[in-house]
Design a protein around this motif. Structure first.
Motif, mmCIF file in Angstrom:
data_model
loop_
_atom_site.group_PDB
_atom_site.id
_atom_site.type_symbol
_atom_site.label_atom_id
_atom_site.label_comp_id
_atom_site.label_asym_id
_atom_site.label_seq_id
_atom_site.Cartn_x
_atom_site.Cartn_y
_atom_site.Cartn_z
ATOM 1 N N PRO A 30 0.822 -1.125 -0.048
ATOM 2 C CA PRO A 30 0.074 -0.052 -0.097
ATOM 3 C C PRO A 30 0.715 1.453 0.045
ATOM 4 C CG PRO A 30 -0.456 -1.149 1.981
ATOM 5 C CD PRO A 30 0.697 -2.192 1.092
ATOM 6 N N GLY A 31 0.251 2.112 -0.508
ATOM 7 C CA GLY A 31 1.043 3.514 -0.515
ATOM 8 C C GLY A 31 1.850 3.958 -1.717
ATOM 9 N N ALA A 32 1.492 3.169 -2.780
ATOM 10 C CA ALA A 32 2.184 3.301 -3.836
ATOM 11 C C ALA A 32 1.633 4.726 -4.471
ATOM 12 C CB ALA A 32 2.184 2.138 -5.063
ATOM 13 N N ALA A 33 2.625 5.501 -5.108
ATOM 14 C CA ALA A 33 2.172 6.448 -5.672
ATOM 15 C C ALA A 33 1.887 6.373 -7.163
ATOM 16 C CB ALA A 33 2.806 7.770 -5.482
ATOM 17 N N PHE A 34 0.956 7.026 -7.817
ATOM 18 C CA PHE A 34 0.887 6.953 -9.284
ATOM 19 C C PHE A 34 0.055 8.212 -9.750
ATOM 20 C CE2 PHE A 34 -3.689 6.335 -9.755
ATOM 21 C CZ PHE A 34 -4.019 5.943 -8.454
ATOM 22 N N TYR A 35 0.245 8.324 -10.944
ATOM 23 C CA TYR A 35 -0.394 9.654 -11.393
ATOM 24 C C TYR A 35 -0.799 9.698 -12.945
ATOM 25 C CZ TYR A 35 2.587 11.966 -15.085
ATOM 26 O OH TYR A 35 3.057 12.236 -16.088
ATOM 27 N N ASP A 121 -0.709 20.812 -10.088
ATOM 28 C CA ASP A 121 -1.025 21.468 -11.577
ATOM 29 C C ASP A 121 0.517 21.623 -11.937
ATOM 30 O OD1 ASP A 121 -1.075 23.198 -13.642
ATOM 31 O OD2 ASP A 121 -2.456 24.501 -12.561
ATOM 32 N N ASN A 122 0.838 21.031 -12.989
ATOM 33 C CA ASN A 122 2.080 20.965 -13.729
ATOM 34 C C ASN A 122 2.478 22.347 -14.171
ATOM 35 O OD1 ASN A 122 0.812 21.430 -16.191
ATOM 36 N ND2 ASN A 122 1.356 19.214 -17.039
ATOM 37 N N ALA A 123 1.640 23.252 -14.156
ATOM 38 C CA ALA A 123 2.024 24.801 -14.333
ATOM 39 C C ALA A 123 3.225 24.995 -13.417
ATOM 40 C CB ALA A 123 0.989 25.774 -14.148
ATOM 41 N N GLU A 124 3.238 24.503 -12.110
ATOM 42 C CA GLU A 124 3.850 24.702 -10.869
ATOM 43 C C GLU A 124 5.494 24.760 -11.608
ATOM 44 O OE1 GLU A 124 4.865 22.935 -6.610
ATOM 45 O OE2 GLU A 124 2.837 22.614 -7.669
ATOM 46 N N TRP A 125 5.812 23.609 -12.080
ATOM 47 C CA TRP A 125 7.168 23.416 -12.400
ATOM 48 C C TRP A 125 7.422 23.643 -14.170
ATOM 49 C CZ3 TRP A 125 4.444 19.344 -10.169
ATOM 50 C CH2 TRP A 125 3.858 18.500 -11.151
ATOM 51 N N ASP A 175 6.809 15.826 -16.500
ATOM 52 C CA ASP A 175 5.959 15.776 -15.426
ATOM 53 C C ASP A 175 6.274 14.265 -14.776
ATOM 54 O OD1 ASP A 175 4.621 17.863 -15.945
ATOM 55 O OD2 ASP A 175 3.140 16.859 -17.210
ATOM 56 N N PHE A 176 6.501 13.337 -15.374
ATOM 57 C CA PHE A 176 6.694 12.061 -14.818
ATOM 58 C C PHE A 176 7.817 12.190 -13.971
ATOM 59 C CE2 PHE A 176 6.226 7.295 -15.642
ATOM 60 C CZ PHE A 176 6.095 6.852 -14.477
ATOM 61 N N LEU A 177 9.163 12.463 -14.541
ATOM 62 C CA LEU A 177 10.527 12.848 -13.742
ATOM 63 C C LEU A 177 10.308 13.539 -12.531
ATOM 64 C CD1 LEU A 177 13.472 12.170 -13.765
ATOM 65 C CD2 LEU A 177 13.714 14.466 -15.260
ATOM 66 N N GLU A 178 9.551 14.773 -12.749
ATOM 67 C CA GLU A 178 9.164 15.752 -11.490
ATOM 68 C C GLU A 178 8.527 14.830 -10.184
ATOM 69 O OE1 GLU A 178 10.464 18.764 -11.659
ATOM 70 O OE2 GLU A 178 9.750 19.262 -9.790
ATOM 71 N N LEU A 179 7.497 14.328 -10.849
ATOM 72 C CA LEU A 179 6.745 13.337 -9.666
ATOM 73 C C LEU A 179 7.432 12.112 -9.205
ATOM 74 C CD1 LEU A 179 3.452 13.430 -11.407
ATOM 75 C CD2 LEU A 179 3.910 14.894 -9.633
ATOM 76 N N TYR A 180 8.182 11.818 -9.917
ATOM 77 C CA TYR A 180 9.187 10.788 -9.517
ATOM 78 C C TYR A 180 10.256 11.356 -8.546
ATOM 79 C CZ TYR A 180 12.734 7.108 -9.114
ATOM 80 O OH TYR A 180 13.839 6.152 -8.769
ATOM 81 N N ARG A 186 5.974 6.189 -9.317
ATOM 82 C CA ARG A 186 6.751 5.318 -10.346
ATOM 83 C C ARG A 186 5.678 4.829 -11.259
ATOM 84 N NH1 ARG A 186 10.767 1.580 -6.673
ATOM 85 N NH2 ARG A 186 11.330 3.306 -5.248
ATOM 86 N N LEU A 187 4.596 4.994 -10.982
ATOM 87 C CA LEU A 187 3.470 4.854 -12.240
ATOM 88 C C LEU A 187 2.819 5.942 -12.704
ATOM 89 C CD1 LEU A 187 2.065 2.206 -13.431
ATOM 90 C CD2 LEU A 187 0.742 2.135 -11.389
ATOM 91 N N GLN A 188 2.754 5.750 -14.127
ATOM 92 C CA GLN A 188 1.581 6.657 -14.794
ATOM 93 C C GLN A 188 0.784 6.004 -15.442
ATOM 94 O OE1 GLN A 188 1.298 10.412 -18.106
ATOM 95 N NE2 GLN A 188 3.533 9.493 -17.516
ATOM 96 N N VAL A 189 -0.576 6.432 -15.301
ATOM 97 C CA VAL A 189 -1.741 5.785 -15.942
ATOM 98 C C VAL A 189 -2.245 6.711 -16.930
ATOM 99 C CG1 VAL A 189 -3.780 4.707 -15.345
ATOM 100 C CG2 VAL A 189 -1.878 4.479 -13.887
ATOM 101 N N GLY A 190 -2.826 6.419 -18.051
ATOM 102 C CA GLY A 190 -3.306 7.115 -18.804
ATOM 103 C C GLY A 190 -4.144 6.431 -19.739
ATOM 104 N N GLY A 191 -4.921 7.463 -20.660
ATOM 105 C CA GLY A 191 -5.838 6.882 -21.719
ATOM 106 C C GLY A 191 -4.914 6.020 -22.738
ATOM 107 N N ASP A 192 -5.336 5.135 -23.342
ATOM 108 C CA ASP A 192 -4.489 4.346 -24.286
ATOM 109 C C ASP A 192 -3.849 4.970 -25.181
ATOM 110 O OD1 ASP A 192 -3.369 1.854 -24.771
ATOM 111 O OD2 ASP A 192 -4.820 1.410 -26.455
ATOM 112 N N ASP A 193 -4.347 6.130 -25.589
ATOM 113 C CA ASP A 193 -3.700 7.018 -26.840
ATOM 114 C C ASP A 193 -2.608 8.049 -26.084
ATOM 115 O OD1 ASP A 193 -5.429 8.664 -24.730
ATOM 116 O OD2 ASP A 193 -6.265 9.934 -26.346
#
Length: 408
Positions: A30-35, A121-125, A175-180, A186-193
């Motif tokens: 538990p506690g795994a971060a994903f975005y 909000d990714n505007a932040e970075w 973004d992914f790098l920043e959140l990592y 360590r996990l990014q989820v998104g639409g298949d596109d």
RNA sequence: GGGGGAAUACCCAAGUGGCCAAAGGGGGCAGACUGUAAAUCUGUUGUCACCGACUUCGGUGGUUCAAAUCCACCUUCCCCCA
């Protein structure tokens, strides 16, 4: 205990994943971060986003930590993936406005209290980035050849792709790098596109940080004929009740194609799989029970139980033949307006977009007054038509309106 | 920077002086059949004072009795070459 990965898989959420074994491992504690990223291209989320929110909710219930990343920064670029045309560049104010709306709607499904989930909000970075530094640090990691080969850009190569949009992938990867770095995400989820974009991010994390980062994409909600689901006359199936009334939202699901019922039950409701399997056995007319359930459940999640009850109630009244429903849309007129031709009243009430359209409808027997088709264009209401100061107008088979004439 | 092409209704797309409110397809809407589904069939799809009139074919001006169609300029997009 059942793993969330299995749950997601069983329900049909997962389209592709980069490292199944590692992801399972990552999600086993538990506690795994994903975005998941959401670009604020409209002022409301729609069903497409809803699937993603559902996936997030499942993961959160399993004890993980969702990060909803709003694209205040990337929204200024516009994702070219899967689009043949250039996105309109949005103003900063519009983006801000949309971001605010998104936040509210996400709270429907995701629990953001006590930092159980984050909304960033990714505007932040992204906005403070320095161009030269960025292309030296990040741009150097990307191969243009490879980027051009990705599915996301292929289509656009035929129709034109601006350099602005070409950069989208780098920013999403960043973004992914920043959140990592910030949250050990360590996990990014998104639409298949988003597959190419997500992989690019995971790659970047590996290159820059020698870290482990994974990609998972979710099934796009499509109809059995392969089209994107969620298109209506008025545009998309919005989650915002002001943009799509709960009753119409309910009706969208109630009228869904037979072939899509089970898929939707799995993706859009929290009903246990056993119950869904029971619905899968239904045939013919009985499928309507499954549709009712689907519509009720989804409406309940999005608009609340009360709205779902009301929508269901209204639908029953209208379609079970008992006639007049209490909560059909009502338009008020002053009592003196009874004498105006009905066609005028209907256009004024915006029930019909133009008089020509009204004539056509009447010609084709598509307008009903108290359930009897109107025969001529210049029909004027008769005292006998008016019951309790109101008349019931039906347009086509399903749309009911009530014209109310106020006293005095 | 040079050369070539394109802009038509909700979308795609025909139309290159009058027969054009503009073919065809998709989508939408309505009707029949049904299960508030799908498929199918029929009708319809600029507006209005609707057997007639008016406004539309990227924009502005012009030629003509007459323009979506010809001319000029402008705007936008695409392609090829650099």
């Amino acid at each position: 205990m059942e793993s969330v990965f299995d749950v997601l898989q069983e329900r049909g959420f997962i389209a592709q994943s980069s490292h199944e074994k590692e992801i399972r491992e990552y999600l086993s504690k538990p506690g795994a971060a994903f975005y998941i990223g959401f670009d604020p291209t409209a002022d409301s989320l729609h069903v497409g986003h809803f699937v993603q929110l559902m996936a997030m909710a499942h993961l959160q219930r399993a004890g993980h930590r969702p990060i909803a990343l709003l694209g205040g920064g990337t929204g200024m670029i516009g994702d070219p993936s899967g689009r043949t045309d250039l996105r309109k560049v949005m103003s900063i104010e519009t983006i801000r406005h949309n971001v605010e709306k998104f936040k509210k709607q996400m709270e429907i499904l995701i629990d953001f209290s006590d930092d159980k989930a984050l909304m960033l909000d990714n505007a932040e970075w992204l906005l403070p980035l320095n161009y030269i530094e960025f292309i030296r640090e990040i741009g150097s990691q990307f191969s243009v050849n490879r980027m051009l080969a990705t599915e996301a850009y292929k289509q656009r190569l035929e129709h034109g792709l601006t350099f602005l949009e070409f950069n989208y992938m780098l920013l999403q990867a960043y973004d992914f790098l920043e959140l990592y770095r910030r949250y050990d995400c360590r996990l990014q989820v998104g639409g298949d596109d988003q597959w190419s974009n997500i992989l690019a991010g995971a790659d970047l994390v590996r290159r820059k940080e020698q870290g482990h980062a994974y990609a998972m994409t979710l099934t796009l909600l499509t109809t059995s004929t392969g089209e994107k689901m969620g298109k209506t006359v008025g545009g998309a199936v919005w989650l915002d009740p002001d943009k799509l009334k709960p009753y119409d939202f309910y009706q969208y699901w109630r009228n869904i194609d037979d072939a899509d019922i089970i898929k939707c039950l799995k993706l859009l409701t929290f009903l246990p799989m056993e119950e869904i399997s029971a619905y899968a056995g239904l045939e013919g007319q009985n499928l309507n029970r499954a549709k009712e359930k689907l519509a009720y459940e989804v409406t309940g999640i999005v608009h609340g139980k009360e709205a779902a009850d009301k929508a269901e109630q209204a639908a029953k009244e209208i379609f079970s033949g008992s006639g007049a429903a209490a909560n059909m849309p009502e338009v008020s007129f002053s009592s003196s307006e009874k004498e105006r031709p009905l066609l005028d009243l209907l256009t004024d009430a915006k029930i019909i977009p133009s008089r020509s359209e009204g004539r056509r409808l009447i010609q084709q027997k598509g307008i009903y007054l108290n359930d009897k088709p109107i025969e001529n264009y210049d029909y004027v209401l008769d005292e006998g038509d008016i019951i309790d100061n109101a008349v019931i107008i039906r347009k086509g088979k399903k749309r009911y309106y009530r014209l109310f004439f106020a006293e005095g």
